[in-house]
Write an enzyme that holds these catalytic residues in place. Structure first.
Site, PDB file in Angstrom:
ATOM      1  N   GLU A 113      -3.642  12.592 -75.553  1.00 20.91           N
ATOM      2  CA  GLU A 113      -4.113  11.439 -74.773  1.00 20.91           C
ATOM      3  C   GLU A 113      -5.625  11.474 -74.602  1.00 20.91           C
ATOM      4  OE1 GLU A 113      -5.353   9.114 -71.255  1.00 20.91           O
ATOM      5  OE2 GLU A 113      -5.558  11.262 -71.556  1.00 20.91           O
TER       6      GLU A 113
ATOM      7  N   ASP B  67      -1.902  17.401 -72.995  1.00 23.91           N
ATOM      8  CA  ASP B  67      -3.222  17.971 -73.286  1.00 23.91           C
ATOM      9  C   ASP B  67      -4.180  17.794 -72.113  1.00 23.91           C
ATOM     10  OD1 ASP B  67      -3.241  15.172 -73.787  1.00 23.91           O
ATOM     11  OD2 ASP B  67      -5.045  15.355 -75.013  1.00 23.91           O
TER      12      ASP B  67
END
Ligand SMILES: [Zn+2]
Length: 518
Positions: free
Chosen positions: A192, A128
């Site tokens: 994350e 991400d």
């Protein structure tokens, strides 16, 4: 008389300098024994058009994490399927690499090693990225255009360089019939940027309960980088390996009183009382931790690298190698500059202040939020206790909103196998750099893996100048095309070096190839 006294003082000072100099000659060093990697090496992984195009396509997926529960899952799903179809050796049914998809979008690869006596190692990255909303880019945010030797896109350095760097390295290794002795896990979380509760946390749980992993040799994750212009006097790039991560705590300070009309104010207003508390916190910072954490190792190593003119070089070495004597002086000097101040202490940032509703009404309550980034040698409780003592006003309520303790400090000694593998690999690829341990002041999701080891090394194989550091999560994020090539080779060598016997990494058999003391 005065002359004799002066001579005596001069002699004593001379003697002291000699003693200190002798001490400084015994200074810390890092002995890295791995052979430098060159583009002409037979096993150098060249950045072909095909490899570059794969990276560009990966960057075009807008895998944005906005907030917990707010992610572009469609884009994540498409990126995962792109990855699965683009690295055929890694993903073929016959591959020695086994993929487990965790919680729909996170990827955990396992390469089974042949020697079960070796602890597994874990390489991490994440799929991400943070949003670009509201940022004024000069390049399209997700097109991955290549200009002037750079690839521009959100995610280039944080952290798709890790995902694609590792996958390219694995694909290459598998073409060479890769059969490691050590078991490797490769984990790509999908959230994350919003703490990793759905990705890293679930992967860690899977490792513990299904894979029965109890201990890891080390974890390698994103973090610090190779930096030009790190400090004046250091002409070589600094290869900074994050060996700890600062913690944080958000505190709400509040004071409540009875409301009243502004025409008859009491001696102290609610706002005045809280403002004084905040001013005291800013005036009396958290104590310097110089000498208690990894910054001592950082400064001692730095002192061996500095190329200052004589006698400044000797003076700098003497001071940095004798912190027991010069701590107040060095602390004072480092406190004057925000980046070095952040290295030696828990920082204090007052980020919010709310009070009052109307021009002519005395506020009945006031609140402020203080954000502390916690040095590895302090705990949240110690930080709060210090604040309470400094404020010295029982009327102020202090409430912990949220926080995470600083992470333990990973080994960064000459004798540490794990550190030498990671730092040695970085040195092997960024050949002109100088290795320094560092404290990572941002947050990663490695805290989910601390149950397996404290040897977590936070290093992104990216080479930038200090002035480009704000491209992380910032405007015009980019990576040099040649740096991406180095990143692939960093992960390739990391996977190979972590498979070398302990003696070879720490000296022994590879001593002949040793490039010497740094
Ligand atoms: Zn990241």
């Amino acid at each position: 008389m005065a002359r004799t006294a002066l001579v005596t003082i001069a002699c004593l000072a001379g003697l002291l300098s000699c003693l200190l100099l002798l001490n400084s000659l015994n200074s810390r060093s890092i002995r890295l024994t791995l052979r430098p990697c060159a583009k002409s090496d037979e096993d150098f992984i060249q950045l072909t058009e095909e490899r570059l195009a794969r990276f560009q396509r990966g960057l075009r997926f807008r895998t944005v994490s906005y907030d917990i529960g707010r992610q572009d899952t469609q884009q994540l799903a498409e990126m995962v399927s792109f990855i699965r179809s683009s690295f055929p050796r890694v993903h073929s049914a016959k591959s020695s690499v086994k993929l487990t998809v965790i919680n729909q979008y996170s990827l955990l690869y396992k390469v089974q090693g042949s020697d079960s006596s070796l602890l597994p190692a874990l390489l991490m990255s994440h799929l991400d990225v943070v949003p670009t909303d509201g940022q004024n880019w000069t390049k399209p945010h997700f097109d991955a255009v290549v200009e002037d030797g750079y690839i521009y896109a959100r995610g280039t350095i944080d952290d798709k360089v890790g995902v694609f760097g590792i996958l390219e390295a694995m694909e290459y290794l598998l073409a060479k019939d890769w059969k490691p002795k050590r078991t490797f896990y490769i984990a790509f979380g999908h959230d994350e940027e919003i703490h990793g509760f759905q990705g890293a946390a679930r992967i860690a749980e899977h490792l513990r309960t299904v894979e029965k992993v109890q201990k890891l040799e080390f974890v390698s994750d994103e973090g610090m980088v190779v930096l030009d212009g790190f400090v004046s006097g250091l002409s070589a790039p600094a290869i900074i390996i994050g060996v700890s991560e600062k913690g944080y705590v958000n505190l709400r300070l509040s004071y409540n009183s009875t409301p009243g009309h502004s025409s008859m104010p009491p001696a102290e207003s609610v706002i005045g009382v809280l403002a004084r508390a905040v001013a005291r916190l800013e005036a009396s910072q958290q104590p310097s931790q110089l000498g208690n954490g990894p910054e001592k190792a950082i400064l001692e190593l730095l002192s061996t690298y500095l190329k200052l003119p004589f006698p400044a070089n000797i003076a700098a070495r003497v001071v940095l190698n004798n912190l027991w004597l010069f701590k107040p002086l060095v602390s004072y000097a480092l406190s004057r500059n925000p980046p070095t101040n952040a290295l030696i202490r828990t920082t204090t940032a007052v980020t919010m202040f709310n009070a009052g509703i109307k021009h002519n009404v005395l506020a009945s309550s006031a609140q402020a939020v203080v954000n502390h980034r916690i040095h590895p040698s302090q705990t949240i409780q110690q930080v709060v206790d210090h604040d309470r003592q400094v404020i010295a006003d029982p009327r102020i309520q202090i409430e912990i909103l949220d926080g995470i303790e600083a992470s333990p400090v990973a080994d960064c000694e000459e004798s540490s196998y794990a550190f030498q593998v990671v730092a040695g690999t970085a040195q092997q690829v960024f050949t002109d750099g100088r290795v320094l341990p560092g404290i990572f002041v941002a947050k990663t999701d490695t805290n989910h893996y601390l149950q397996f080891t404290r040897n977590v090394y936070r290093f992104t194989p990216n080479h930038i100048h200090m002035r480009d550091a704000n491209r992380y999560h910032g405007v015009d994020e980019r990576i040099g095309v040649t740096v991406f090539e180095k990143a692939i080779n960093f992960y390739y060598h990391l996977l190979r070096n972590a498979d070398l016997p302990r003696e070879q990494v720490l000296g022994g058999a590879a001593a002949a190839a040793c490039q010497g003391e740094l």
